[in-house]
Design a protein around this motif. Structure first.
Motif, PDB file in Angstrom:
ATOM      1  N   ASN A 238      -7.305   1.622 -11.638  1.00 14.96           N
ATOM      2  CA  ASN A 238      -6.231   0.702 -11.267  1.00 14.96           C
ATOM      3  C   ASN A 238      -4.904   1.430 -11.140  1.00 14.96           C
ATOM      4  O   ASN A 238      -4.131   1.192 -10.207  1.00 14.96           O
ATOM      5  N   MET A 239      -4.641   2.328 -12.065  1.00 10.13           N
ATOM      6  CA  MET A 239      -3.389   3.096 -11.997  1.00 10.13           C
ATOM      7  C   MET A 239      -3.401   4.020 -10.782  1.00 10.13           C
ATOM      8  O   MET A 239      -2.396   4.148 -10.081  1.00 10.13           O
ATOM      9  N   ALA A 240      -4.528   4.666 -10.490  1.00  9.28           N
ATOM     10  CA  ALA A 240      -4.618   5.577  -9.349  1.00  9.28           C
ATOM     11  C   ALA A 240      -4.412   4.802  -8.036  1.00  9.28           C
ATOM     12  O   ALA A 240      -3.710   5.266  -7.131  1.00  9.28           O
ATOM     13  N   ALA A 241      -5.019   3.630  -7.935  1.00 13.87           N
ATOM     14  CA  ALA A 241      -4.851   2.826  -6.729  1.00 13.87           C
ATOM     15  C   ALA A 241      -3.401   2.393  -6.557  1.00 13.87           C
ATOM     16  O   ALA A 241      -2.867   2.402  -5.441  1.00 13.87           O
ATOM     17  N   SER A 242      -2.741   2.054  -7.625  1.00 14.33           N
ATOM     18  CA  SER A 242      -1.332   1.659  -7.550  1.00 14.33           C
ATOM     19  C   SER A 242      -0.472   2.815  -7.074  1.00 14.33           C
ATOM     20  O   SER A 242       0.430   2.637  -6.248  1.00 14.33           O
ATOM     21  N   VAL A 243      -0.754   4.016  -7.555  1.00  9.78           N
ATOM     22  CA  VAL A 243       0.021   5.196  -7.155  1.00  9.78           C
ATOM     23  C   VAL A 243      -0.207   5.486  -5.670  1.00  9.78           C
ATOM     24  O   VAL A 243       0.734   5.782  -4.928  1.00  9.78           O
ATOM     25  N   ILE A 244      -1.453   5.365  -5.208  1.00  6.73           N
ATOM     26  CA  ILE A 244      -1.758   5.635  -3.800  1.00  6.73           C
ATOM     27  C   ILE A 244      -1.055   4.624  -2.903  1.00  6.73           C
ATOM     28  O   ILE A 244      -0.476   4.982  -1.865  1.00  6.73           O
TER      29      ILE A 244
ATOM     30  N   LEU B  88       1.662   2.944  -3.590  1.00  7.57           N
ATOM     31  CA  LEU B  88       3.090   3.225  -3.664  1.00  7.57           C
ATOM     32  C   LEU B  88       3.459   4.411  -2.777  1.00  7.57           C
ATOM     33  O   LEU B  88       4.448   4.366  -2.036  1.00  7.57           O
ATOM     34  N   LEU B  89       2.639   5.475  -2.792  1.00  9.18           N
ATOM     35  CA  LEU B  89       2.911   6.640  -1.944  1.00  9.18           C
ATOM     36  C   LEU B  89       2.770   6.278  -0.461  1.00  9.18           C
ATOM     37  O   LEU B  89       3.576   6.709   0.367  1.00  9.18           O
ATOM     38  N   GLY B  90       1.763   5.486  -0.115  1.00  9.31           N
ATOM     39  CA  GLY B  90       1.577   5.078   1.281  1.00  9.31           C
ATOM     40  C   GLY B  90       2.743   4.251   1.789  1.00  9.31           C
ATOM     41  O   GLY B  90       3.223   4.454   2.901  1.00  9.31           O
ATOM     42  N   LEU B  91       3.188   3.307   1.002  1.00 11.10           N
ATOM     43  CA  LEU B  91       4.336   2.486   1.411  1.00 11.10           C
ATOM     44  C   LEU B  91       5.603   3.325   1.527  1.00 11.10           C
ATOM     45  O   LEU B  91       6.409   3.119   2.442  1.00 11.10           O
ATOM     46  N   SER B  92       5.783   4.262   0.623  1.00  8.21           N
ATOM     47  CA  SER B  92       6.969   5.128   0.686  1.00  8.21           C
ATOM     48  C   SER B  92       6.952   5.973   1.953  1.00  8.21           C
ATOM     49  O   SER B  92       7.965   6.113   2.640  1.00  8.21           O
ATOM     50  N   PHE B  93       5.792   6.556   2.279  1.00  5.88           N
ATOM     51  CA  PHE B  93       5.680   7.379   3.480  1.00  5.88           C
ATOM     52  C   PHE B  93       5.912   6.536   4.739  1.00  5.88           C
ATOM     53  O   PHE B  93       6.596   6.960   5.672  1.00  5.88           O
TER      54      PHE B  93
END
Length: 189
Positions: A49-55, A57-62
């Motif tokens: 769950n934490m890994a999916a949240s980080v991914i 977040l990174l996708g939206l930022s990019f």
């Protein structure tokens, strides 16, 4: 009949001090745990769950970075980009649009009436070539209109070009009529 309520409550609370049996609370908690077991989350799912949240977040930022980045696109080769918003004579004024439409419709109508035969093919081809040259000149004048803006000289040149093309088509029609008349008189002799 009236009694003091305070004295009634004091007597009642002294009589109500009943004690629970030993171990009652422990038995109650055991029964509660048996009925409602507490599930422990595995660390594997919480890590995913934490890994999916980080991914995410990174996708939206990019995506936001790419969206708000304002670098112009430069073509790789030296080809000129064709401007799609070209003004014509009709874009300058509604009256000029009427003039342009009139001349273009007249030119096309007269050209549609021309009958090309093998005998008059050379004559028609010569006039058509001259019409192409005038059309190319009209396109150049239109580009000049876009670059320099509308001015009297440019507008007059565009209208004169349309007049020349219409006159050329009318002369072609007259020449074809003469050609047909000459051919008809030679056949009758």
């Amino acid at each position: 009949m009236a009694q003091d309520l305070r004295s009634l409550f004091e007597k009642d609370t002294k009589a109500q001090h009943a004690k629970m049996s030993e171990g009652h609370e422990a038995r109650f908690l055991d029964k509660l745990d048996a009925e409602l077991p507490v599930k422990k989350q595995s660390t594997r799912f919480s890590f995913l769950n934490m890994a999916a949240s980080v991914i995410i977040l990174l996708g939206l930022s990019f995506g936001a970075y790419q969206f708000f980045q304002s670098t112009p696109v430069i073509p790789d080769d030296d080809k000129q980009v064709v401007e799609t918003n070209i003004k014509t004579l009709g874009d300058v004024s509604p009256d000029l649009k009427k003039v342009e439409d009139y001349y273009l419709a007249s030119i096309n109508l007269e050209l549609s009436k021309v009958q090309m035969t093998p005998e008059n093919k050379d004559l028609v081809d010569g006039y058509i070539q001259r019409l192409k040259e005038l059309n190319e000149e009209y396109d150049k004048l239109t580009l000049e209109l876009n670059e320099n803006g509308p001015n009297e000289e440019n507008l007059d040149a565009l209208i004169d070009n349309l007049k020349f093309r219409l006159n050329l088509v009318m002369r072609l029609k007259d020449k074809l009529q003469e050609f047909n008349d000459d051919t008809f008189t030679q056949e009758s002799i």
